[in-house]
Write a protein that holds these residues in place. Structure first.
Motif, PDB file in Angstrom:
ATOM      1  N   GLU A  42       0.841  -1.198   0.000  1.00 42.42           N
ATOM      2  CA  GLU A  42       0.000   0.000   0.000  1.00 42.42           C
ATOM      3  C   GLU A  42       0.879   1.253   0.000  1.00 42.42           C
ATOM      4  O   GLU A  42       1.903   1.309   0.688  1.00 42.42           O
ATOM      5  CB  GLU A  42      -0.882  -0.018   1.244  1.00 42.42           C
ATOM      6  CG  GLU A  42      -1.876   1.113   1.307  1.00 42.42           C
ATOM      7  CD  GLU A  42      -2.760   1.013   2.538  1.00 42.42           C
ATOM      8  OE1 GLU A  42      -3.177   2.081   3.015  1.00 42.42           O
ATOM      9  OE2 GLU A  42      -3.012  -0.103   3.016  1.00 42.42           O
ATOM     10  N   GLY A  43       0.488   2.257  -0.775  1.00 42.01           N
ATOM     11  CA  GLY A  43       1.212   3.519  -0.814  1.00 42.01           C
ATOM     12  C   GLY A  43       1.372   4.098   0.577  1.00 42.01           C
ATOM     13  O   GLY A  43       0.460   4.030   1.395  1.00 42.01           O
ATOM     14  N   ASN A  90       9.122   4.065  -7.452  1.00 40.81           N
ATOM     15  CA  ASN A  90       7.935   3.729  -6.652  1.00 40.81           C
ATOM     16  C   ASN A  90       8.240   3.686  -5.157  1.00 40.81           C
ATOM     17  O   ASN A  90       7.369   3.406  -4.353  1.00 40.81           O
ATOM     18  CB  ASN A  90       7.298   2.419  -7.128  1.00 40.81           C
ATOM     19  CG  ASN A  90       8.276   1.262  -7.166  1.00 40.81           C
ATOM     20  OD1 ASN A  90       9.368   1.334  -6.610  1.00 40.81           O
ATOM     21  ND2 ASN A  90       7.902   0.193  -7.844  1.00 40.81           N
ATOM     22  N   ASN A 146       5.860   5.172  -2.512  1.00 44.63           N
ATOM     23  CA  ASN A 146       5.285   6.480  -2.818  1.00 44.63           C
ATOM     24  C   ASN A 146       3.965   6.362  -3.586  1.00 44.63           C
ATOM     25  O   ASN A 146       3.373   7.363  -3.974  1.00 44.63           O
ATOM     26  CB  ASN A 146       6.291   7.377  -3.549  1.00 44.63           C
ATOM     27  CG  ASN A 146       6.711   6.835  -4.892  1.00 44.63           C
ATOM     28  OD1 ASN A 146       6.097   5.929  -5.443  1.00 44.63           O
ATOM     29  ND2 ASN A 146       7.794   7.379  -5.423  1.00 44.63           N
ATOM     30  N   ARG A 147       3.516   5.124  -3.780  1.00 40.81           N
ATOM     31  CA  ARG A 147       2.219   4.810  -4.395  1.00 40.81           C
ATOM     32  C   ARG A 147       1.937   3.353  -4.108  1.00 40.81           C
ATOM     33  O   ARG A 147       2.794   2.634  -3.581  1.00 40.81           O
ATOM     34  CB  ARG A 147       2.252   5.082  -5.901  1.00 40.81           C
ATOM     35  CG  ARG A 147       3.257   4.208  -6.643  1.00 40.81           C
ATOM     36  CD  ARG A 147       3.074   4.306  -8.141  1.00 40.81           C
ATOM     37  NE  ARG A 147       4.086   3.638  -8.901  1.00 40.81           N
ATOM     38  CZ  ARG A 147       4.169   2.320  -9.102  1.00 40.81           C
ATOM     39  NH1 ARG A 147       3.282   1.490  -8.573  1.00 40.81           N
ATOM     40  NH2 ARG A 147       5.131   1.804  -9.841  1.00 40.81           N
ATOM     41  N   ASP A 148       0.743   2.875  -4.450  1.00 40.00           N
ATOM     42  CA  ASP A 148       0.477   1.438  -4.327  1.00 40.00           C
ATOM     43  C   ASP A 148       1.406   0.692  -5.289  1.00 40.00           C
ATOM     44  O   ASP A 148       1.595   1.124  -6.431  1.00 40.00           O
ATOM     45  CB  ASP A 148      -0.982   1.118  -4.681  1.00 40.00           C
ATOM     46  CG  ASP A 148      -1.965   1.619  -3.640  1.00 40.00           C
ATOM     47  OD1 ASP A 148      -1.530   2.001  -2.527  1.00 40.00           O
ATOM     48  OD2 ASP A 148      -3.173   1.633  -3.931  1.00 40.00           O
TER      49      ASP A 148
END
Length: 127
Positions: free
Chosen positions: A27-28, A89, A104-106
Motif C-alpha cells: 500500500e502507498g 515507486n 510512494n504509491r500502491d
C-alpha cells in the motif's frame, strides 16, 4: 506491536543485473525496507566509491554529510533497489540516523522496487 515488512524477492532486472521485487502488494505510504550495512565516515565512503564506480556497482548510501552506509558489507536485499528517474515507486527517508524506504504509491505484487537516486533523502523531513 511492530508491523511486518512486506516480503521481497531478488530477481533479474531489466535495468541490468539484479533487482528487488515485491512478493506481495504494498500500500502507498507503507514502510517497505531499511537500508543497512557497514557505517563509514565520508573519507572511507569516497575511497570505496571510486572502487565501486570502477566495477560499475554502487552500494553506498549517504546518510549525512559525515555518514555513509555500505550495503555490500553486512547489508540486506535493499542494496538491489535500482534507479529510475521516471518510474520510481519508493522514496528514502532518514529516521533517527537510519534509512527507510517507503512506497510512494500502491505497488503491485511482482513489481520491481525503483528509487530516483537523484533525490536527496538528507533533505527529507525526519519522520
Amino acid at each position: 506491536m511492530k508491523k511486518r515488512l512486506p516480503k521481497m524477492e531478488i530477481r533479474k532486472s531489466k535495468y541490468g543485473g539484479f533487482g528487488l521485487f515485491t512478493a506481495e502488494a504494498i500500500e502507498g505510504g507503507s514502510r517497505v525496507i531499511d537500508y543497512v550495512g557497514e557505517k563509514l565516515d565520508m573519507r572511507e565512503g569516497k575511497r570505496r566509491e571510486r572502487f565501486y564506480d570502477s566495477i560499475g556497482y554502487q552500494p553506498l548510501f549517504d546518510v549525512t554529510d559525515k555518514l555513509v552506509i555500505d550495503g555490500l558489507i553486512g547489508g540486506n536485499e535493499s542494496r538491489f533497489i535500482n534507479h529510475s528517474a521516471k518510474k520510481a515507486n519508493v522514496e528514502a527517508a532518514i529516521e533517527r540516523g537510519k534509512v527507510w524506504f517507503y512506497a510512494n504509491r500502491d505497488i503491485a505484487r511482482g513489481e520491481e522496487l525503483l528509487l530516483d537516486l537523484r533525490s536527496n533523502p538528507q533533505q527529507s523531513v525526519e519522520r
